[in-house]
Design a protein around this motif. Structure first.
Motif, PDB file in Angstrom:
ATOM      1  N   LYS A 112       0.969  -1.105   0.097  1.00 41.81           N
ATOM      2  CA  LYS A 112      -0.102   0.136  -0.072  1.00 41.81           C
ATOM      3  C   LYS A 112       0.908   1.237  -0.061  1.00 41.81           C
ATOM      4  O   LYS A 112       1.774   1.378   0.802  1.00 41.81           O
ATOM      5  N   ALA A 113       0.307   2.305  -0.767  1.00 40.50           N
ATOM      6  CA  ALA A 113       0.745   3.634  -0.311  1.00 40.50           C
ATOM      7  C   ALA A 113       0.109   4.498   0.233  1.00 40.50           C
ATOM      8  O   ALA A 113      -1.285   4.283   0.257  1.00 40.50           O
ATOM      9  N   PHE A 114       0.413   5.404   1.166  1.00 35.05           N
ATOM     10  CA  PHE A 114      -0.450   6.340   1.888  1.00 35.05           C
ATOM     11  C   PHE A 114      -0.181   7.774   1.563  1.00 35.05           C
ATOM     12  O   PHE A 114       1.036   8.006   1.484  1.00 35.05           O
ATOM     13  N   TYR A 145      -3.971   0.547  -2.926  1.00 28.69           N
ATOM     14  CA  TYR A 145      -3.662  -0.810  -2.863  1.00 28.69           C
ATOM     15  C   TYR A 145      -2.603  -1.056  -4.258  1.00 28.69           C
ATOM     16  O   TYR A 145      -3.178  -0.835  -5.293  1.00 28.69           O
ATOM     17  N   ILE A 146      -1.598  -1.698  -3.933  1.00 27.18           N
ATOM     18  CA  ILE A 146      -0.739  -1.736  -5.221  1.00 27.18           C
ATOM     19  C   ILE A 146      -0.589  -3.395  -5.454  1.00 27.18           C
ATOM     20  O   ILE A 146      -0.274  -4.013  -4.652  1.00 27.18           O
ATOM     21  N   ARG A 147      -0.767  -3.654  -6.798  1.00 27.12           N
ATOM     22  CA  ARG A 147      -0.763  -5.298  -6.970  1.00 27.12           C
ATOM     23  C   ARG A 147       0.514  -5.207  -8.140  1.00 27.12           C
ATOM     24  O   ARG A 147       0.445  -5.223  -9.468  1.00 27.12           O
ATOM     25  N   PRO A 148       1.808  -5.718  -7.726  1.00 29.92           N
ATOM     26  CA  PRO A 148       2.734  -6.139  -8.668  1.00 29.92           C
ATOM     27  C   PRO A 148       2.408  -7.906  -8.879  1.00 29.92           C
ATOM     28  O   PRO A 148       1.950  -8.366  -8.037  1.00 29.92           O
ATOM     29  N   CYS A 208      -2.765  -0.467  -9.648  1.00 31.54           N
ATOM     30  CA  CYS A 208      -3.188   0.185  -8.501  1.00 31.54           C
ATOM     31  C   CYS A 208      -4.504   0.375  -8.367  1.00 31.54           C
ATOM     32  O   CYS A 208      -5.341   0.699  -9.443  1.00 31.54           O
ATOM     33  N   SER A 209      -5.268   0.381  -7.145  1.00 32.05           N
ATOM     34  CA  SER A 209      -6.669   0.457  -6.841  1.00 32.05           C
ATOM     35  C   SER A 209      -6.701   0.928  -5.662  1.00 32.05           C
ATOM     36  O   SER A 209      -6.322   0.974  -4.584  1.00 32.05           O
TER      37      SER A 209
END
Ligand SMILES: *Cc1c(COP(=O)(O)O)cnc(C)c1O
Length: 356
Positions: A78-80, A140-143, A166-167
């Motif tokens: 995640k990024a904040f 939310y980041i999905r690699p 990303c979502s």
């Protein structure tokens, strides 16, 4: 080892942003994606064609190897947005390292720093407006990576696609879970792929979870494959409990996913002087502790919900009710501290944040 020959990233910006059409308060998890995605292709032994491009469909032939033999892995992070309006990632290098451990187990190429870390930073920077400045919101980041040879013979694919999407994720109010200690199905066996974040680990968990849900539970507590004697994980998160004021969690090994939230929680609790025990936990120990009312708390930890209380635990037809969530101290303090660190309200004393 893969080498990056072409470090420059092609950038193809979306013609217009979809952001004005999105109401963050109404977005449910994993349904809306940001304007861009990152991708790179592994061809003839190296990562090429690094690009940032508008989020959209990809096209492959039906013989795509990932669909047939399951070479597919992913990460979740995640990024904040902090109170100072900075954008931060939480321990992204740990995801990068774990991704490559998963890749090796699934006979896939490892990613390089340029592909995973730089791709991640550039994408999050490009879509930074998608992180709302609201409490508890995040991106939310999905690699993920999958086999892209078009071939039906069984062997490792020669080519792969790495992507990051990303979502935006809303405030995650997780309700306490009712979980069932699984004594028939198995998530992960010694020598298997339990420690890899492989798509296959999720595929196999769906039926047992659905059956548990039919019995009125939300999730499963997985036990060891050999005898269903020791507890391992809680659904797709790590499992922890509090007994005699000690924080107890099974040790990481090849049947357990090495959670970054788990590691952060263990680190925090130790820094508070808590007795933290990473050790084998037998089902009978847990049942005895519930039976005698000595189990103070139980919870699941992972990136999606951070810390989720467990309210009830079922085992062989009996359901044990745990102490009321309002009476718990450890899990709420862990959740609050982690949230405060991530949004810049508490000092980042372990250097977990990486600014974008
Ligand atoms: C992703 C995952 C976790 C949690 O890991 P985090 O790094 O904390 O998000 C735990 N168990 C399984 C099986 C997982 O896939």
């Amino acid at each position: 080892m893969a080498e990056v020959h072409q470090t420059n990233v092609r950038v193809n910006q979306a013609l217009r942003s979809r952001l004005p059409e999105v109401d963050f308060a109404k977005v449910s998890f994993g349904t809306v994606f940001t304007d861009h995605m990152f991708q790179a292709d592994f061809v003839r032994g190296s990562w090429t064609d690094l690009q940032l491009l508008p989020y959209g469909p990809v096209q492959f032939e039906p013989a795509l190897m990932a669909l047939h033999y399951g070479q597919a892995i992913f990460e979740g992070m995640k990024a904040f947005r902090t109170v100072d309006n900075e954008v931060v990632l939480f321990r992204p290098r740990a995801n990068f390292e774990r991704f490559n451990i998963s890749a090796e187990r699934m006979c896939m190429p490892v990613t390089t720093e340029e592909v995973f870390m730089d791709g991640l930073m550039r994408l999050v920077d490009m879509d930074r407006e998608w992180i709302p400045s609201l409490d508890n919101y995040s991106l939310y980041i999905r690699p993920f990576m999958y086999a892209t040879d078009q071939f039906l013979g069984v062997r490792p694919s020669d080519t792969y696609r790495f992507s990051i999407i990303c979502s935006p994720a809303g405030a995650y109010y997780s309700k306490p879970l009712r979980v069932k200690i699984e004594s028939h199905f198995t998530r992960s066996a010694r020598g298997g792929i339990g420690y890899a974040k492989a798509a296959a680990n999720y595929g196999l968990s769906l039926l047992p979870t659905k059956l548990a849900q039919k019995e009125g539970f939300d999730q499963i507590i997985w036990t060891d494959a050999a005898n269903h004697e020791f507890v391992e994980e809680a659904g797709t998160a790590n499992f922890m409990f509090v007994i005699n004021d000690a924080l107890v969690t099974p040790p990481v090994k090849d049947t357990i996913l090495k959670g970054i939230t788990r590691d952060s929680v263990v680190t925090l609790a130790r820094s508070w002087g808590m007795d933290v025990q990473e050790r084998e936990v037998s089902v009978s120990e847990l049942v005895e502790a519930m039976h005698s009312g000595r189990l103070q708390e139980a919870f699941a930890v992972g990136t999606a919900a951070t810390v989720t209380h467990i309210s009830e635990i079922g085992h062989e037809g009996k359901v044990y009710t745990l102490p009321a969530v309002e009476k718990r101290e450890v899990a709420p303090k862990l959740l609050k501290t982690l949230n405060n660190i991530r949004c810049g309200k508490a000092e980042d004393e372990f250097g977990w944040l990486v600014r974008v």
